[in-house]
Design a protein around this motif. Structure first.
Motif, mmCIF file in Angstrom:
data_model
loop_
_atom_site.group_PDB
_atom_site.id
_atom_site.type_symbol
_atom_site.label_atom_id
_atom_site.label_comp_id
_atom_site.label_asym_id
_atom_site.label_seq_id
_atom_site.Cartn_x
_atom_site.Cartn_y
_atom_site.Cartn_z
ATOM 1 N N GLU A 15 0.834 -1.184 0.000
ATOM 2 C CA GLU A 15 0.000 0.000 0.000
ATOM 3 C C GLU A 15 0.877 1.245 0.000
ATOM 4 O O GLU A 15 2.059 1.189 0.276
ATOM 5 C CB GLU A 15 -0.913 0.000 1.234
ATOM 6 C CG GLU A 15 -1.966 -1.091 1.167
ATOM 7 C CD GLU A 15 -2.878 -1.051 2.379
ATOM 8 O OE1 GLU A 15 -2.855 -0.062 3.132
ATOM 9 O OE2 GLU A 15 -3.606 -2.026 2.568
ATOM 10 N N THR A 16 0.265 2.375 -0.272
ATOM 11 C CA THR A 16 1.029 3.617 -0.293
ATOM 12 C C THR A 16 1.585 3.919 1.091
ATOM 13 O O THR A 16 0.997 3.553 2.106
ATOM 14 C CB THR A 16 0.139 4.777 -0.758
ATOM 15 O OG1 THR A 16 -0.962 4.897 0.150
ATOM 16 C CG2 THR A 16 -0.356 4.566 -2.169
ATOM 17 N N PRO A 18 2.581 5.841 4.467
ATOM 18 C CA PRO A 18 1.812 6.785 5.275
ATOM 19 C C PRO A 18 2.221 8.224 4.964
ATOM 20 O O PRO A 18 3.396 8.519 4.762
ATOM 21 C CB PRO A 18 2.190 6.419 6.715
ATOM 22 C CG PRO A 18 2.711 5.028 6.643
ATOM 23 C CD PRO A 18 3.328 4.890 5.291
ATOM 24 N N GLN A 19 1.245 9.093 4.935
ATOM 25 C CA GLN A 19 1.497 10.511 4.663
ATOM 26 C C GLN A 19 2.082 11.164 5.908
ATOM 27 O O GLN A 19 1.619 10.933 7.026
ATOM 28 C CB GLN A 19 0.200 11.198 4.270
ATOM 29 C CG GLN A 19 0.369 12.675 3.981
ATOM 30 C CD GLN A 19 -0.951 13.347 3.672
ATOM 31 O OE1 GLN A 19 -2.012 12.763 3.814
ATOM 32 N NE2 GLN A 19 -0.872 14.599 3.259
ATOM 33 N N ARG A 72 -2.402 7.002 8.844
ATOM 34 C CA ARG A 72 -3.652 7.058 8.110
ATOM 35 C C ARG A 72 -4.777 7.213 9.127
ATOM 36 O O ARG A 72 -4.798 6.492 10.126
ATOM 37 C CB ARG A 72 -3.856 5.777 7.297
ATOM 38 C CG ARG A 72 -2.779 5.564 6.245
ATOM 39 C CD ARG A 72 -3.085 4.287 5.436
ATOM 40 N NE ARG A 72 -1.952 3.977 4.594
ATOM 41 C CZ ARG A 72 -0.934 3.211 4.965
ATOM 42 N NH1 ARG A 72 -0.893 2.676 6.163
ATOM 43 N NH2 ARG A 72 0.062 2.974 4.136
ATOM 44 N N ARG A 73 -5.644 8.140 8.866
ATOM 45 C CA ARG A 73 -6.746 8.435 9.784
ATOM 46 C C ARG A 73 -6.189 8.727 11.183
ATOM 47 O O ARG A 73 -5.338 9.570 11.336
ATOM 48 C CB ARG A 73 -7.780 7.316 9.773
ATOM 49 C CG ARG A 73 -8.441 7.149 8.393
ATOM 50 C CD ARG A 73 -9.559 6.151 8.375
ATOM 51 N NE ARG A 73 -9.257 4.746 8.255
ATOM 52 C CZ ARG A 73 -8.617 4.166 7.251
ATOM 53 N NH1 ARG A 73 -8.134 4.868 6.273
ATOM 54 N NH2 ARG A 73 -8.439 2.864 7.215
#
Length: 195
Positions: free
Chosen positions: A10-11, A13-14, A68-69
């Motif tokens: 998956e991408t 984490p931002q 994420r979130r």
């Protein structure tokens, strides 16, 4: 079972900067990531919270989280070190003792101190720690960056070395006991030695 942070495919984490208000709001999630990464005795966690809350008032404080979130896959924060801060004063005294006052001033006189950098075990080994610390240290006006890490051959220590950090102190025990630490430092800006 899949972790809250997803699989490696998956991408990533931002990473985003958080202000002091958000830092306090996200402190429980950051402490959970700290506990998962460091596995400290439970009785140390209230003291860790108090230390982190105090750090948010220091000059030049900046914090970044990745996730994420509501999940925190990793976080980093630091501040401008100066006289009167416990870690700064302890390390300055030790550097003075081992290398003289000029040596201590060279490293600590205009230093950005990375206080905490932790990545949840489910997100380790993916370059997140590198992204967090380089984001934190980007465009800092200080002359040097300093931090402490366990004095062992760990992935964290290898990361710091790959960013140009060198050992300033090794086998160092902070007042109050605990494990042996290495204090590391580099001139800013950080330079990557990763091939």
């Amino acid at each position: 079972m899949r972790s809250a942070f997803g699989s490696r495919r998956e991408t990533a984490p931002q990473i985003r900067e958080i202000d002091k208000r958000t830092f306090f709001r996200r402190l429980d999630a950051m402490l959970a990531t700290y506990a998962a990464a460091m596995e400290p005795p439970a009785e140390q966690m209230p003291g860790r919270r108090t230390i982190m809350e105090r750090h948010a008032a220091y000059p030049g404080f900046r914090a970044f989280v990745a996730g994420r979130r509501r999940d925190v896959a990793g976080f980093v924060y630091g501040f401008h070190g100066e006289s009167g801060q416990w870690w700064h004063d302890v390390v300055f005294a030790a550097l003075t003792q081992t290398g003289g006052a000029a040596h201590a001033r060279e490293w600590m006189g205009d230093a950005y101190e990375v206080a905490e950098l932790h990545v949840h075990p489910d997100s380790q080994g993916q370059g997140l720690g590198r992204r967090l610390i380089t984001t934190l240290c980007a465009e800092r006006p200080e002359r040097t960056v300093v931090l402490s890490t366990l004095d062992a051959q760990t992935p964290a220590r290898n990361l710091y070395r790959s960013l140009g950090m060198t050992d300033l102190l090794t086998g160092f025990r902070f007042p109050g006991g605990g494990p042996l630490y290495a204090v590391m430092g580099a001139r800013l800006p950080l330079t990557s030695r990763r091939s």
